[in-house]
Structure formats: C-alpha cells, structure tokens
Write a protein that holds these residues in place. Structure first.
Motif, mmCIF file in Angstrom:
data_model
loop_
_atom_site.group_PDB
_atom_site.id
_atom_site.type_symbol
_atom_site.label_atom_id
_atom_site.label_comp_id
_atom_site.label_asym_id
_atom_site.label_seq_id
_atom_site.Cartn_x
_atom_site.Cartn_y
_atom_site.Cartn_z
ATOM 1 N N UNK A 176 0.820 -1.222 0.000
ATOM 2 C CA UNK A 176 0.000 0.000 0.000
ATOM 3 C C UNK A 176 0.849 1.265 0.000
ATOM 4 N N UNK A 177 1.910 1.235 -0.800
ATOM 5 C CA UNK A 177 2.758 2.418 -0.934
ATOM 6 C C UNK A 177 3.731 2.628 0.204
ATOM 7 N N UNK A 178 3.783 1.706 1.161
ATOM 8 C CA UNK A 178 4.684 1.849 2.308
ATOM 9 C C UNK A 178 5.776 0.789 2.231
ATOM 10 N N UNK A 179 7.036 1.230 2.434
ATOM 11 C CA UNK A 179 8.158 0.306 2.444
ATOM 12 C C UNK A 179 8.256 -0.317 3.837
ATOM 13 N N UNK A 180 7.929 -1.603 3.941
ATOM 14 C CA UNK A 180 7.953 -2.286 5.227
ATOM 15 C C UNK A 180 9.304 -2.906 5.535
ATOM 16 N N UNK A 181 10.113 -3.111 4.481
ATOM 17 C CA UNK A 181 11.412 -3.737 4.667
ATOM 18 C C UNK A 181 11.911 -4.301 3.361
ATOM 19 N N UNK A 182 12.733 -5.324 3.441
ATOM 20 C CA UNK A 182 13.221 -5.947 2.203
ATOM 21 C C UNK A 182 13.659 -7.377 2.479
ATOM 22 N N UNK A 183 13.671 -8.175 1.409
ATOM 23 C CA UNK A 183 14.165 -9.537 1.481
ATOM 24 C C UNK A 183 15.466 -9.597 0.700
ATOM 25 N N UNK A 184 16.483 -10.243 1.257
ATOM 26 C CA UNK A 184 17.788 -10.302 0.618
ATOM 27 C C UNK A 184 18.285 -11.723 0.457
ATOM 28 N N UNK A 185 19.137 -11.917 -0.541
ATOM 29 C CA UNK A 185 19.763 -13.215 -0.806
ATOM 30 C C UNK A 185 21.258 -12.987 -0.925
ATOM 31 N N UNK A 186 22.036 -13.661 -0.085
ATOM 32 C CA UNK A 186 23.487 -13.508 -0.089
ATOM 33 C C UNK A 186 24.162 -14.587 -0.923
#
Length: 701
Positions: free
Chosen positions: A240-250
């Motif tokens: 909904x237009x809000x950045x809640x976080x992120x998912x990362x792959x190392x």
C-alpha cells in the motif's frame, strides 16, 4: 568430397578411437577451433582443451550401424551442439566420425523456458505455503529455505523497517553458513539510503561484487564485508505504498536477471502482506491481553496464565500482590487523571524490578507479579527491591504482600496467601498514617533546597558543614569517638540544624547526596588529622533510610572511602533502628552487606518505638546506641534502669559496644556509669562542634 564437406555449416571431424589422433577436421571446424594443421594432434586437446581423453567420451558407445546422438556444450566454442557419432572405415581401419550441429539459440530458448517454468513453480509453491501453513512465521521460514536452496545461496533474510531503524527478523542459512540475525538488530536505515530510493520504485538492488562499492558506498560495504557477503540481491517489501522492509539473498549462484529478481519481486508483495498480518495479529493479541493504561498484562491474561501454570505445574513459584495506597484520595482531591498517573508510575516501578510480561494489573489499584521457577533468594531479593523502590518514590506508595513456595504448588492458593499478606500490610499503613490523613507528610522547604538544582549548587558553594559530637568512655570520660552531623550555613551566615532541611530532602528523595557528602567530608577530615599525627578515634556517619535503600549503596560508600587514605575501622556506618516502613529482612541484609564491605555498624535511636530484638539476634553489629528519650526521668524509672541493665549485659556478652545518647546531667551520667555502659554522648560532654574545635579535643587523646 572434402570440398563439399567444407561447405556445410556443421562441424565434422574424424579421429582414431584408440590413439585419439585427429585424422580430419573440416574447414568450419578449423575456423571455430583456430587450427589449420591437425597432424599429430589429439582430438581432446584441439576440440576440448583437455590434457587427457574426455571423461564423457562416447567411443565405447559407437557402432557402424547407426549414429549415437547426444548434446554437448563446448567450453572453447562456448556453444551448444547436437552431436552425432558413428564408426566408419578410414584408410583401411575403423575411425570415429562426429558431426556437430550448432543448436545454441534453440538451447537458450529451451533454458529460458525451463527457467521461467522453474521460477513460476517456485513462486507458486511459495505462495501456496503462505496460504496453507497455519503459522506465518513458520511459513516465511519455509519459503526462505526454498528460495535459498533453489538459488544455491548462502543466506536468505528479511529486514523490517520501523522508523529510522531496521532489524533482521527472519533468516535462513545454508548448513555451513554462520547465522547473523542476532547481530543485526536496531540498525540505522541510513546505511541503505541508496537502496531505499530504488526500493520505492519497486526495483531490486543487485551487487555482483561488493568490492566494487568499497569506496563509493563505504557505509554499505563495511557491514556486508563483516558478514562475508560477496554478492547479493535485495527486493523491497512494499505494501500500500509503504516500504515495510526488504528480502535479501546472499551469494546466490543463479543468474540474477533470469532467476532471482523475478522471484523476489513477485514474492515481495505476498511476504509484505503476510508480515503485515503478523503485526496486526500481534496488535490484536496485545490489546486483548494488555492493560491499556499501564501497559502491563491485564486481568484476562492473568487468569489465562494462572490456569496454564496450574495445569502444567511448577517446581517453585513466587507471587507478589500489590495494592496502591491512597488512590481514592488522589482521585477525589486531584482528579482521575492524577490517579491514572499514579497507576502508571506504579507500573513503571514494578518494571524496574520484574519483567513486564510477569506483571499484571488485575483491578483498579491491584497488581500481581508471578515468578514461576524462581529461586527463593532471588525472589526475596526482588521483593526487597520493589518495596525499596516504593519507599524511594515521592509519589507512589503501595502495600505489598509476597509468598514463595516449592514442591506441590497450588498456584491459586498461593495468590490468595500473598493477597492476605498484602492486606495485613495495608492495615499497618493506614494505622501509621491515620493521624495526618495525608498521602505523604510534607515539611515546608524554608531553605528552598528542594527546588531545581538548589541542593547541588549549595553543595558546590560549601554551604553544608560537618560538625562532630564527642563520645566518651563511661569509665574515665576519655574520648572514644564522635558522631559526624551535618549543618547548613544560610546566605545570611546562620547555621541551621538538620531538622530544617533533612526531612525536606528525604521527602524529595535527595538526602542521599547529603549522606554521601558527609561521609566524603568526614573521611577527608579524618585523613587530614591522621597525617598531622593525631590519634583519632572512630567517627560514625548517619545514613537515611532512603540512602540505605539505594541499589548501589554499598558500591557508593566503598567508592567514597577509597578516595581517602584511611582504614575502614575509622568509619562507622550509623543506622536508625526506628526506620519506618523498611522491611526487617532487608535491614538485616543491608547490615550484613555493610559488614562484608569492611565497615563497622552502629544502630542508632534504639528504643524509640520498639526494640527490634530480631535485628540484634540475627546480625552482627558493633555498636548499639540508646535513644536519649530513654533517659527522661530515668532516676525515677526503675523499670527503665532494669531494661537498660539487661541490654548492657546482653551487649557485654555479645561483644557489642553500648552507647547512651542524650546525657545532659551528672545525675544521668552517674546512672549510666552504675549500669556499666560502654560510653556516653550528650551535651554534658560537648555539643556538636566544628572540626577545628573538635580537633582541640584530639590533642588530649
């Protein structure tokens, strides 16, 4: 024939299946592998760049009847081929003939389609997990494992953003990779400012080699390097237009553009939605089990937790039952907002001692703390701290009942017993405070020491002075010690007695500054006298009950003493026996701690209200000082003389010095002598005096 073969686009070669020697290579083959003269050269060297026969060589599978067909990716040509092999007759012996058709474009299309199908399957399976698994946290963990395995990555993780901070909240690691989640909490979001700008556009961050950002983005590089990250892909969790976080792959091994980014970009929305549900469910549960006013657990959660403890059973259990004193008075006089504030402060004091999740507000002014599987000593120490916290508070007062049990525990019964003890404590409180009818007894601050930083300013201006009142031997009136007493010098130069300011500072919970000042000043003065060669008898220093209740009391008096070059035997810690509201067990404990720290202990004002015989029985004190009120009309009080005589005998047998305060007449002193007390203190031998005047007495020692 060879001219015709040179014209075809396929690669064709002939080799000896026994010696691997190249016998023929058509022109397209020569151009592809950069060779014009093949005489004496091996097929595996020219065509594959190897030093030995190929491990996948098909010589053993060939025949003259039909072609053996297979696929091969050539490392020199960097192309994919459909290969056909067959045995043929060549110059009178059998030879291997191979025709290779370039299918690179078709192979790329096949791999692309295969990757797309695998990516679609991966995404669908992850979405299915999110919808089918009951617990979202478990589902997210399962998804990260599936992503990490599919992409052959070292680590997959989720960071959640809250305001200006971000924390690693989910993590999957390959078997040989060290987990990092616990080290990545409450980090500043500013570290990834560059990423945030990209995330807001719903795009991924891809770093194929972190060494490339070492100098341009050092704030990103350092934490990544510490985690042994070489490359990474990160996708936003936008909802909904809000950045809640992120998912990362190392350190993924798959091609980012083909596999990783589509997976992460698509799953980002579903993960963000699921995490949002976790937060919503947590908030609903919190509201269901949390007291809105204080933030502690509510009665509903208390009942549920007690039922659980009753069912599962516990080996040990401690219960604290607490009721706020004077809440109705505060509500009536100051309004319910003030009463709410009092309840909130009460909850805050509970939090300073016990974990928030163990504390409950179960009624308007009632609180309970449950301590399952808690040792008796640890529990009682915590109860001491809680009671002391209320005594040190200017605003809050509470009646406290506590009960600890072990073995076969009836939890509900234990709560009832703690409630009964609390009620007994509450009756004592209102009995002791009924004369004033006030929540606290306040003394007028005529000197203004309670306002702002006036006290600290007065200390810096040396307005507080230390006086000394001598103690003498009953046998020959020789000097055996002194009591350090504080005075205040006003701006007009008038010396004010402690009755003018000590009650005010006690009420303001500032008296500890004065107590420690007197100790520090006394140690310094005694040190100076010793350096001048005087024989200095021990000096006692008084401490308020509020100073004794400080958690770091022992550390503070030890630190103060360490500043001066004197023996601990020169200082005696003086404690008032009639301290109100202080738990008797705590008094015994603090006296033992003072003795353990190496100081002598004197009990002051003994006999003011009642004789705490348990204190004398259970702890090792050095001096007992009889309050001056016991000397009033002592010549006419045979019972008083008999009582004092008994105490003197007790102290003599147990090695305790017995000092009588308030000796003002020769008649009183004669009685004290007859009773064989150790020493005496009072106006008959000297009023409290400045250090210069007391120093003159030392010349006679």
């Amino acid at each position: 024939m060879f001219d015709l073969i040179d014209e075809i686009s396929e690669l064709l070669y002939i080799s000896d299946p026994e010696t691997y020697e190249l016998l023929y290579l058509n022109k397209p083959g020569q151009e592809m592998f950069g060779v014009s003269d093949i005489s004496g050269k091996k097929c595996y060297r020219v065509l594959q760049g190897k030093d030995a026969p190929c491990e996948f060589c098909t010589n053993g599978k060939l025949s003259q009847d039909k072609f053996y067909v297979w696929y091969h990716s050539n490392p020199i040509a960097h192309r994919h081929y459909l290969v056909k092999d067959k045995l043929i007759s060549w110059q009178g012996k059998m030879a291997r003939m191979e025709v290779a058709l370039d299918v690179t474009d078709k192979e790329k299309q096949r791999l692309k389609l295969e990757n797309a199908l695998e990516t679609e399957d991966l995404i669908l399976s992850c979405v299915k997990i999110l919808h089918e698994m009951r617990h979202i946290n478990e589902a997210v963990g399962c998804i990260m494992e599936r992503i990490g395995t599919a992409l052959d990555a070292d680590r997959v993780y989720i960071f959640e953003i809250a305001g200006e901070q971000m924390s690693n909240t989910y993590e999957w690691c390959a078997p040989s990779v060290i987990p990092q989640m616990e080290n990545l909490k409450n980090m500043p979001v500013s570290i990834i400012d560059r990423w945030v700008e990209v995330f807001r556009k719903n795009r991924c961050i891809y770093i194929d080699d972190i060494e490339k950002i070492k100098y341009q983005y050092p704030q990103e590089y350092e934490p990544l390097k510490e985690q042994a990250i070489k490359s990474l892909v990160a996708a936003p969790l936008n909802l909904n237009g809000k950045l809640m976080g992120y998912i990362g792959v190392d350190n993924p091994q798959a091609e980012p553009s083909n596999r990783i980014e589509p997976v992460l970009e698509t799953l980002g929305y579903f993960l963000a939605s699921s995490i949002d549900k976790v937060h919503a469910n947590f908030l609903l549960e919190k509201l269901s089990f949390q007291d809105v006013l204080t933030g502690l657990c509510n009665r509903h959660k208390f009942i549920r937790d007690i039922d659980k403890l009753q069912v599962r059973g516990v080996d040990t259990m401690g219960i604290v039952y607490l009721d706020v004193n004077g809440l109705k008075t505060v509500n009536d006089r100051c309004g319910h907002s003030a009463g709410d504030g009092l309840l909130q402060k009460t909850a805050d004091l509970i939090r300073t001692v016990f974990p928030e999740e163990n504390a409950y507000r179960i009624g308007g002014d009632e609180f309970v703390v449950c301590c399952p599987d808690c040792g008796k000593e640890e529990f009682e120490r915590s109860v001491f701290e809680l009671k002391n916290a209320f005594l040190l508070s200017r605003d809050c007062n509470a009646s406290v009942g506590s009960k600890w049990a072990e073995g076969a525990i009836d939890v509900r019964r234990l709560v009832m017993e703690a409630d009964e003890l609390m009620y007994e404590n509450k009756k004592k409180f209102y009995h002791n405070h009924q004369t004033t009818g006030r929540y606290r007894y306040y003394v007028d601050d005529t000197l203004g020491l309670e306002k702002g930083d006036a006290l600290m300013r007065a200390l810096k201006e040396n307005r507080f002075l230390v006086y000394f009142q001598p103690k003498v031997s009953v046998g020959d009136r020789s000097l055996i010690g002194a009591e350090a007493l504080v005075r205040y010098r006003s701006h007009s130069g008038k010396i004010e007695p402690p009755d003018y300011f000590i009650p005010v500072l006690e009420n303001a919970r500032l008296v500890n500054h004065i107590d420690l000042f007197v100790l520090d000043k006394t140690c310094g003065i005694v040190s100076g006298w010793l350096k001048k060669g005087y024989r200095v008898p021990p000096v006692s220093v008084n401490f308020s009950r509020y100073t004794l209740l400080e958690k770091d009391f022992i550390e503070k008096i030890s630190e103060t003493w360490e500043k001066h070059d004197i023996s601990k035997e020169m200082i005696e810690i003086e404690i008032t026996e009639s301290v109100e509201d202080v738990d008797g067990d705590y008094m015994e404990w603090i006296i033992r701690e003072i003795k353990r720290a190496g100081f002598s202990v004197s009990i002051d004002d003994f006999g003011v209200k009642y004789a705490n015989l348990a204190l004398l029985k259970n702890v090792d004190i050095d001096t007992l000082k009889l309050d001056k009120s016991m000397l009033i009309n002592i010549g006419e009080q045979k019972k008083t003389c008999s009582l004092i005589g008994s105490m003197v005998q007790f102290c003599t047998e147990t090695g305790i010095r017995f000092i009588v305060e308030g000796v003002e007449t020769e008649e009183q002193f004669q009685i004290v002598q007859n009773l064989k007390c150790t020493g005496a203190q009072g106006f008959l031998f000297g009023r409290p005096m400045p250090e210069e005047e007391y120093q003159k007495l030392l010349t006679r020692v």
